[in-house]
Design a protein around this motif. Structure first.
Motif, short mmCIF file in Angstrom:
data_model
loop_
_atom_site.label_atom_id
_atom_site.label_comp_id
_atom_site.label_asym_id
_atom_site.label_seq_id
_atom_site.Cartn_x
_atom_site.Cartn_y
_atom_site.Cartn_z
N SER A 106 40.84 -18.44 -18.21
CA SER A 106 40.11 -19.69 -18.01
C SER A 106 40.80 -20.86 -18.72
O SER A 106 41.20 -20.75 -19.88
CB SER A 106 38.68 -19.54 -18.54
OG SER A 106 38.02 -20.78 -18.54
N SER A 157 39.72 -23.21 -8.90
CA SER A 157 38.91 -24.21 -9.57
C SER A 157 37.49 -23.69 -9.76
O SER A 157 36.97 -22.95 -8.92
CB SER A 157 38.86 -25.50 -8.75
OG SER A 157 40.14 -26.09 -8.66
N PHE A 158 36.87 -24.08 -10.86
CA PHE A 158 35.44 -23.79 -11.05
C PHE A 158 34.79 -24.98 -11.72
O PHE A 158 35.37 -25.60 -12.60
CB PHE A 158 35.22 -22.49 -11.82
CG PHE A 158 35.74 -22.48 -13.23
CD1 PHE A 158 34.92 -22.82 -14.31
CD2 PHE A 158 37.05 -22.11 -13.50
CE1 PHE A 158 35.39 -22.80 -15.61
CE2 PHE A 158 37.53 -22.08 -14.80
CZ PHE A 158 36.71 -22.42 -15.86
N ARG A 176 29.90 -17.77 -14.51
CA ARG A 176 29.60 -17.46 -13.11
C ARG A 176 30.83 -16.91 -12.40
O ARG A 176 30.74 -15.97 -11.60
CB ARG A 176 29.09 -18.71 -12.38
CG ARG A 176 27.70 -19.13 -12.80
CD ARG A 176 27.26 -20.37 -12.04
NE ARG A 176 26.01 -20.88 -12.58
CZ ARG A 176 25.43 -22.00 -12.17
NH1 ARG A 176 25.99 -22.71 -11.20
NH2 ARG A 176 24.30 -22.41 -12.71
N LEU A 177 31.99 -17.50 -12.68
CA LEU A 177 33.23 -17.00 -12.08
C LEU A 177 33.54 -15.60 -12.59
O LEU A 177 33.94 -14.71 -11.83
CB LEU A 177 34.38 -17.95 -12.40
CG LEU A 177 35.75 -17.56 -11.84
CD1 LEU A 177 35.71 -17.45 -10.32
CD2 LEU A 177 36.80 -18.57 -12.28
N GLU A 182 31.45 -13.17 -10.79
CA GLU A 182 31.93 -12.99 -9.42
C GLU A 182 33.08 -11.98 -9.37
O GLU A 182 33.19 -11.20 -8.43
CB GLU A 182 32.39 -14.34 -8.86
CG GLU A 182 32.79 -14.32 -7.40
CD GLU A 182 33.14 -15.70 -6.88
OE1 GLU A 182 33.72 -15.78 -5.78
OE2 GLU A 182 32.84 -16.70 -7.57
N ARG A 224 37.99 -16.08 -1.00
CA ARG A 224 37.44 -17.29 -1.62
C ARG A 224 38.53 -18.37 -1.67
O ARG A 224 39.63 -18.12 -2.16
CB ARG A 224 36.97 -16.99 -3.04
CG ARG A 224 36.25 -18.15 -3.75
CD ARG A 224 35.95 -17.71 -5.17
NE ARG A 224 35.00 -18.55 -5.85
CZ ARG A 224 35.32 -19.62 -6.56
NH1 ARG A 224 36.56 -20.01 -6.62
NH2 ARG A 224 34.39 -20.31 -7.20
N GLN A 270 29.76 -22.40 -15.78
CA GLN A 270 30.53 -22.15 -14.56
C GLN A 270 31.59 -21.07 -14.79
O GLN A 270 31.87 -20.26 -13.90
CB GLN A 270 31.20 -23.46 -14.10
CG GLN A 270 30.23 -24.55 -13.68
CD GLN A 270 29.64 -24.29 -12.29
OE1 GLN A 270 29.77 -23.21 -11.73
NE2 GLN A 270 28.99 -25.29 -11.72
N GLU A 271 32.16 -21.05 -15.98
CA GLU A 271 33.14 -20.02 -16.32
C GLU A 271 32.51 -18.63 -16.24
O GLU A 271 33.09 -17.70 -15.68
CB GLU A 271 33.68 -20.27 -17.74
CG GLU A 271 34.63 -19.21 -18.25
CD GLU A 271 34.97 -19.42 -19.72
OE1 GLU A 271 36.06 -19.96 -20.00
OE2 GLU A 271 34.14 -19.07 -20.58
N ARG A 279 35.48 -25.67 -5.50
CA ARG A 279 34.81 -26.02 -6.75
C ARG A 279 33.31 -25.92 -6.51
O ARG A 279 32.74 -26.69 -5.74
CB ARG A 279 35.17 -27.45 -7.20
CG ARG A 279 36.65 -27.62 -7.48
CD ARG A 279 36.90 -28.89 -8.27
NE ARG A 279 38.33 -29.12 -8.45
CZ ARG A 279 38.82 -30.00 -9.30
NH1 ARG A 279 38.02 -30.72 -10.04
NH2 ARG A 279 40.12 -30.15 -9.42
N PRO A 280 32.63 -24.96 -7.19
CA PRO A 280 31.19 -24.80 -6.98
C PRO A 280 30.44 -26.10 -7.26
O PRO A 280 30.80 -26.87 -8.16
CB PRO A 280 30.81 -23.71 -7.99
CG PRO A 280 32.09 -22.97 -8.25
CD PRO A 280 33.18 -24.00 -8.14
#
Length: 237
Positions: free
Chosen positions: A145, A211-212, A33-34, A37, A228, A30-31, A233-234
């Motif tokens: 992060s 948040s992620f 992915r952020l 982005e 965003r 997830q980190e 939170r994805p």
């Protein structure tokens, strides 16, 4: 965390994939992915607490220059060896034995670099005021992060540090955040957002908390993610 903790190689366990619980592997996915982005609008990556190049391959796959900063000279040497082994141009992909405190003195690659501190590097820095001074002096947009301080995040962190084999892992909670220590030298904190935002503000830095995943909290230069929602939170994959 002390410099010696990493020099002695005890810190290597923190990034040993064989030791990572599934929740922490998910956190890292997830980190990234952020990071993807945010990174599309930048032309280079400056990784703070890079170790041997945690996101060297990520930058190379994006065909954008990379500068890894770490105060442990062993990691810097290993990182530069990886650059050579991968056949990457040394002028665009390199490592320096420097810390975030020195960002104002460093010539970053590219015209628009993103400073990225992965995997709660922020919570492992002994001199937080010095780190924030460095961010302010550098003036670069950043993505830092970290973790939330809620019960789920705290439990996942405890399982993670125990899985790394550190002795007598203990949790300490106070107004600053949730800190874990161990007899081996582990000393890492997830800060309370309100406390950290106030510290940034004291340095004249505007920051947003995003948040992620289900346990991740990122501190990001204001405006980097546009509209965003900060508390989004994805969904888990």
């Amino acid at each position: 965390m002390s410099h010696q903790f990493y020099v002695s190689s005890l810190g290597d366990r923190l990034v040993d994939d064989a030791l990572l619980p599934e929740r922490i592997r998910l956190f890292l996915r997830q980190e990234e992915r952020l990071l993807q982005e945010v990174f599309h609008s930048f032309d280079s990556l400056v990784e703070v607490g890079s170790m041997h190049g945690l996101h060297l391959n990520f930058a190379a796959a994006s065909a954008k220059p990379y500068l890894g900063l770490d105060i442990v000279e062993r990691y810097v040497a290993e990182g530069n060896e990886r650059v050579a082994d991968l056949g990457l141009p040394a002028k665009d992909y390199r490592f320096l034995a420097r810390g975030v405190e020195e960002l104002g003195e460093i010539s970053a690659p590219g015209r628009r670099p993103l400073v990225f501190a992965p995997f709660n590097c922020l919570g492992n820095i002994t001199d937080l005021p010095g780190a924030l001074n460095g961010l302010a002096a550098g003036g670069f947009p950043f993505l830092l992060s970290s973790y939330h301080t809620d019960p789920l995040s705290t439990r996942c962190r405890e399982e993670y540090y125990s899985a790394c084999g550190y002795g007598d892992v203990r949790m300490h909670r106070d107004a600053l955040g949730v800190r874990f220590t161990a007899t081996d030298g582990l000393d890492t904190v997830a800060y309370e957002p309100g406390y950290l935002i106030a510290q940034f503000a004291d340095k004249g830095i505007e920051v947003e908390v995003v948040s992620f995943g289900d346990i991740g909290a990122a501190y990001i230069s204001s405006g980097l993610l546009g509209d965003r929602p900060a508390d989004a939170r994805p969904a888990l994959p």
